[in-house]
Design an enzyme around this catalytic site. Structure first.
Site, PDB file in Angstrom:
ATOM      1  CE  LYS A  66      -2.429   1.669   3.687  1.00  0.00           C
ATOM      2  NZ  LYS A  66      -2.307   3.138   3.775  1.00  0.00           N
ATOM      3  CG  ASP A 115      -4.626   4.676   1.356  1.00  0.00           C
ATOM      4  OD1 ASP A 115      -5.738   5.169   1.132  1.00  0.00           O
ATOM      5  OD2 ASP A 115      -4.155   4.535   2.512  1.00  0.00           O
ATOM      6  CG  LEU A 116      -2.705   8.478  -3.935  1.00  0.00           C
ATOM      7  CD1 LEU A 116      -2.277   9.024  -5.302  1.00  0.00           C
ATOM      8  CD2 LEU A 116      -1.737   8.961  -2.871  1.00  0.00           C
ATOM      9  CE  LYS A 117      -7.945   7.064   3.350  1.00  0.00           C
ATOM     10  NZ  LYS A 117      -6.493   6.749   3.400  1.00  0.00           N
ATOM     11  CG  PHE A 118      -8.267   9.976  -6.489  1.00  0.00           C
ATOM     12  CD1 PHE A 118      -7.043  10.535  -6.142  1.00  0.00           C
ATOM     13  CD2 PHE A 118      -8.276   8.960  -7.442  1.00  0.00           C
ATOM     14  CE1 PHE A 118      -5.862  10.108  -6.734  1.00  0.00           C
ATOM     15  CE2 PHE A 118      -7.094   8.517  -8.034  1.00  0.00           C
ATOM     16  CZ  PHE A 118      -5.894   9.085  -7.677  1.00  0.00           C
ATOM     17  CG  ASP A 142     -11.168  17.672  -7.103  1.00  0.00           C
ATOM     18  OD1 ASP A 142     -11.991  18.497  -7.530  1.00  0.00           O
ATOM     19  OD2 ASP A 142      -9.994  17.961  -6.830  1.00  0.00           O
ATOM     20  N   PRO A 154     -16.388  15.306 -10.301  1.00  0.00           N
ATOM     21  CG  PRO A 154     -18.619  14.646 -10.602  1.00  0.00           C
ATOM     22  CD  PRO A 154     -17.779  15.805 -10.121  1.00  0.00           C
ATOM     23  CB  THR A 199     -11.801   4.953  11.317  1.00  0.00           C
ATOM     24  OG1 THR A 199     -10.502   5.097  10.746  1.00  0.00           O
ATOM     25  CG2 THR A 199     -12.542   3.836  10.633  1.00  0.00           C
ATOM     26  NE  ARG A 259       0.963   1.569  13.672  1.00  0.00           N
ATOM     27  CZ  ARG A 259       0.079   2.406  14.203  1.00  0.00           C
ATOM     28  NH1 ARG A 259       0.446   3.153  15.234  1.00  0.00           N
ATOM     29  NH2 ARG A 259      -1.132   2.487  13.741  1.00  0.00           N
TER      30      ARG A 259
HETATM   31  O1  C5P Z   1       0.400   0.289  11.276  1.00  0.00           O
HETATM   32  P1  C5P Z   1      -1.020  -0.112  11.005  1.00  0.00           P
HETATM   33  O2  C5P Z   1      -1.202  -1.614  10.838  1.00  0.00           O
HETATM   34  O3  C5P Z   1      -1.998   0.476  11.990  1.00  0.00           O
HETATM   35  O4  C5P Z   1      -1.310   0.532   9.581  1.00  0.00           O
HETATM   36  C1  C5P Z   1      -2.551   0.525   8.994  1.00  0.00           C
HETATM   37  C2  C5P Z   1      -2.528   1.291   7.692  1.00  0.00           C
HETATM   38  O5  C5P Z   1      -3.881   1.465   7.276  1.00  0.00           O
HETATM   39  C3  C5P Z   1      -1.935   2.686   7.768  1.00  0.00           C
HETATM   40  O6  C5P Z   1      -1.358   2.982   6.495  1.00  0.00           O
HETATM   41  C4  C5P Z   1      -3.124   3.576   8.012  1.00  0.00           C
HETATM   42  O7  C5P Z   1      -2.969   4.866   7.514  1.00  0.00           O
HETATM   43  C5  C5P Z   1      -4.207   2.841   7.246  1.00  0.00           C
HETATM   44  N1  C5P Z   1      -5.555   3.079   7.765  1.00  0.00           N
HETATM   45  C6  C5P Z   1      -5.926   2.828   9.060  1.00  0.00           C
HETATM   46  N2  C5P Z   1      -7.194   3.057   9.496  1.00  0.00           N
HETATM   47  C7  C5P Z   1      -8.098   3.508   8.664  1.00  0.00           C
HETATM   48  C8  C5P Z   1      -7.762   3.760   7.340  1.00  0.00           C
HETATM   49  C9  C5P Z   1      -6.459   3.538   6.910  1.00  0.00           C
HETATM   50  O8  C5P Z   1      -5.113   2.399   9.851  1.00  0.00           O
HETATM   51  N3  C5P Z   1      -9.326   3.677   9.094  1.00  0.00           N
END
Ligand code: C5P
Length: 251
Positions: free
Chosen positions: A39, A66-69, A71, A73, A130, A222
């Site tokens: 990712k 994972d750039l979450k567009f 804007d 359409p 979230t 992580r």
């Molecule tokens: O380190 P970790 O396992 O928490 O990483 C989760 C990845 O998913 C990170 O890149 C984080 O930005 C992304 N992410 C998240 N929670 C979300 C959306 C995306 O942890 N609700």
């Protein structure tokens, strides 16, 4: 050792906290046979740009951009075409950009893939970030809870022709119920031990539980990055995913 193939394909490694291309290359080398996708998020892409995607692809890896567009359409449709041309396997857009925006993205991806003879990437929607809770979305002006809004937006995404959604652990069941089996759910917030404390993921699930509840892919950062042996951890997670697949709940 390469093992747990079906599990590995569903494991997406979050390339976070990588400063330069050398760091990217090191992680690719270590994990390319042990995860299904890498990712690439806003931070890394803003720092290193499209070459980071090319580098992953040259080594045989797949990319979730994972750039979450979000804007108008036409702009999102053009950005989606650019994502197709980069050769990513998956990318995401915000459902709150509206149905028209999602429809345009889905259309441009279909047309561009066909025209360029490139594989069609999965386009998935982010429903409600979230980081927002019920009070936050009421403040913005929604007259409902996040638990109600998330499956509703997921339904819009499905109706607009998107492939699925990114969803946190606690929303997987309601989305699966609302959108059926043929809709991808990608879930971050994964921890290998239920009881882990001390980081910012509040609603966590184990890989096995996320998959058995209905997630199709899990995003893990992580737990792999900080493991003493990242390869062993990735393989362990792939094994857990396989177990979860065996226990999958059908809605
Ligand atoms: O380190 P970790 O396992 O928490 O990483 C989760 C990845 O998913 C990170 O890149 C984080 O930005 C992304 N992410 C998240 N929670 C979300 C959306 C995306 O942890 N609700």
């Amino acid at each position: 050792m390469i093992s747990n193939r079906a599990g590995r394909e569903r494991l997406i490694f979050a390339l976070d906290m990588v400063e330069d291309m050398k760091g990217v290359e090191e992680w690719i080398e270590v994990l390319k046979d042990h995860v299904g996708m890498f990712k690439v998020g806003k931070e890394l892409f803003t720092r290193l740009g499209p070459p980071v995607v090319s580098r992953i692809k040259e080594s045989g890896g797949e990319v979730f951009l994972d750039l979450k567009f979000h804007d108008i359409p036409n702009t999102v449709a053009k950005a989606s075409e650019a994502a197709v041309n980069l050769g990513v396997s998956m990318f995401n857009i915000h459902a709150l950009g509206g149905k028209k925006m999602m429809e345009e993205a889905a259309r441009s991806v279909r047309e561009c893939s066909e025209k360029m003879k490139l594989p069609v990437p999965s386009v998935i929607a982010v429903t409600v970030l979230t980081s927002l809770d019920d009070a936050d979305i009421r403040e913005i002006g929604f007259d409902c809870s996040t638990a109600e809004l998330v499956p509703k937006l997921a339904g819009f995404a499905r109706d607009a022709g998107l492939s699925g959604v990114v969803a946190s652990a606690q929303d997987v069941s309601s989305i699966r119920e609302a959108c059926g089996e043929d809709f991808l759910i990608v879930t971050p917030g994964i921890r290998v031990d239920e009881g882990i404390v001390g980081d910012d993921q509040k609603r966590i699930l184990t890989p096995k539980r996320a998959i058995s509840m209905g997630a199709d892919y899990i995003v893990v950062g992580r737990p792999i990055r900080m493991a003493d042996d990242p390869v062993a951890m990735a393989d362990r997670i792939s094994g857990d995913i396989e177990e979860g697949l065996g226990e999958r709940v059908r809605h």
